[in-house]
Design a protein around this motif. Structure first.
Motif, short mmCIF file in Angstrom:
data_model
loop_
_atom_site.label_atom_id
_atom_site.label_comp_id
_atom_site.label_asym_id
_atom_site.label_seq_id
_atom_site.Cartn_x
_atom_site.Cartn_y
_atom_site.Cartn_z
N VAL A 178 0.84 -1.19 0.00
CA VAL A 178 0.00 0.00 0.00
C VAL A 178 0.88 1.25 0.00
O VAL A 178 1.76 1.41 0.85
N HIS A 179 0.67 2.09 -1.00
CA HIS A 179 1.45 3.30 -1.23
C HIS A 179 2.95 3.00 -1.37
O HIS A 179 3.78 3.87 -1.14
N GLY A 180 3.26 1.78 -1.78
CA GLY A 180 4.67 1.39 -1.91
C GLY A 180 5.18 1.40 -3.33
O GLY A 180 6.33 1.03 -3.58
N GLY A 192 7.72 -4.25 -12.66
CA GLY A 192 7.70 -4.52 -11.23
C GLY A 192 6.79 -3.61 -10.42
O GLY A 192 6.21 -4.03 -9.42
N GLU A 193 6.62 -2.35 -10.86
CA GLU A 193 5.76 -1.44 -10.11
C GLU A 193 4.30 -1.86 -10.19
O GLU A 193 3.52 -1.62 -9.26
N PHE A 194 3.92 -2.52 -11.28
CA PHE A 194 2.54 -2.95 -11.44
C PHE A 194 2.30 -4.32 -10.80
O PHE A 194 1.18 -4.63 -10.39
N LEU A 195 3.36 -5.11 -10.68
CA LEU A 195 3.23 -6.37 -9.96
C LEU A 195 2.85 -6.13 -8.50
O LEU A 195 2.21 -6.98 -7.88
N LYS A 196 3.21 -4.98 -7.97
CA LYS A 196 2.85 -4.66 -6.58
C LYS A 196 1.33 -4.55 -6.41
O LYS A 196 0.83 -4.66 -5.28
#
Length: 297
Positions: A48-50, A272-276
């Protein structure tokens, strides 16, 4: 549920798909308002918000450039309060100018529906509503076989099997249910990908036994690309397949070698940012028939 025997995939020379006679159209959405604001799948937990919006923008742009090399890309404008709009594959399912609009399971995403409805109507599509009582999450949980002979329809965490009736009626197509049992693979397009040469990538452990049998009854052994877990959790099956090109997140060298041996040009894009948030290449792209009304790129 289909009551017809599952026929083998039609054998078609791979050359038929390269290049495609008409460049396909894909819908994307800028990540300008993207964030992980809540937890509605296991990938979001702890993130979350990461996510870095700047890195997400860079990664999305790389994906946009890759998709634009093989398809026409049209854009829907992101809207405040809908950080997951960037995952346009979940907006609905479209074929032949008809869109079955998603009816999201989680309230956190239900606000997206009106924005996508407006875009599809303005672009000239016919919109079919799926009742709230039978959640359905679009191309995330429904993928046409490459020869159009059937619609593979996931059900489990986010889409109900009862929603499949509306899909069958919309396109008069044989709908084959696939039951998702691993919460990490909460949408069908995270663990199953029909490819343009008539093969399919899939992660068997994401499905119940009956569903695996259905996949393997349709795709002959030499057309099945079973994924190891190391590639499955990289969302290798969350791939965009256009002609002999496959666009996807970073994968193992072994899987890349296998795909290239089949004649594919493999474009890896770091996502990787969307895998989060539990998404990768295919989640960020919805395949469309050409809009009937001009829309802004």
């Amino acid at each position: 549920m289909s009551t017809q025997p599952i026929q083998r995939a039609t054998e078609v020379p791979f050359s038929r798909y390269e290049p495609e006679a008409v460049r396909p159209t894909c819908l994307m959405c800028s990540p300008r308002l993207y964030d992980v604001n809540y937890v509605i799948n296991p990938w979001m937990a702890g993130n979350v918000h990461g996510s870095s919006r700047a890195r997400a923008a860079e990664q999305w742009q790389c994906l946009y450039d890759a998709v634009s090399s093989v398809a026409e890309v049209v854009l829907v404008e992101p809207q405040p309060g809908s950080p997951d709009m960037v995952f346009t594959a979940n907006a609905g399912l479209e074929r032949n100018g008809i869109v079955a609009l998603s009816s999201f399971f989680h309230p956190e995403r239900q606000g997206e529906e009106r924005h996508f409805r407006r875009w599809f109507l303005q672009a000239g599509y016919t919109v079919i509503d799926i009742p709230r009582s039978t959640p359905f999450e679009g191309e995330g949980d429904a993928l046409f076989a490459i020869d159009g002979s059937r619609l593979w329809a996931g059900h489990g965490p986010r889409t109900t099997a009862a929603s499949h009736r509306a899909l069958r009626e919309a396109w008069r197509v044989d709908v084959t249910p696939l039951h998702l049992i691993d919460p990490r693979f909460y949408h069908l397009d995270t663990c199953f990908a029909p490819l343009a040469d008539g093969s399919a990538m899939y992660f068997p452990e994401a499905f119940d036994r009956v569903s695996v049998e259905r996949i393997e009854a349709f795709y002959q052994a030499d057309k099945r690309i079973a994924l190891a877990e190391e590639d499955a959790v990289r969302f290798a099956a969350n791939a965009i397949s256009v002609g002999s090109t496959i666009i996807l997140n970073e994968i193992s060298r072994e899987l890349k070698r296998r795909l290239e041996a089949r004649g594919f040009r493999v474009i890896e894009v770091q996502l990787g940012e969307f895998l989060k948030a539990g998404g990768a290449a295919k989640c960020l792209v919805m395949r469309l028939s050409k809009p009937r009304v001009g829309v802004r790129n």
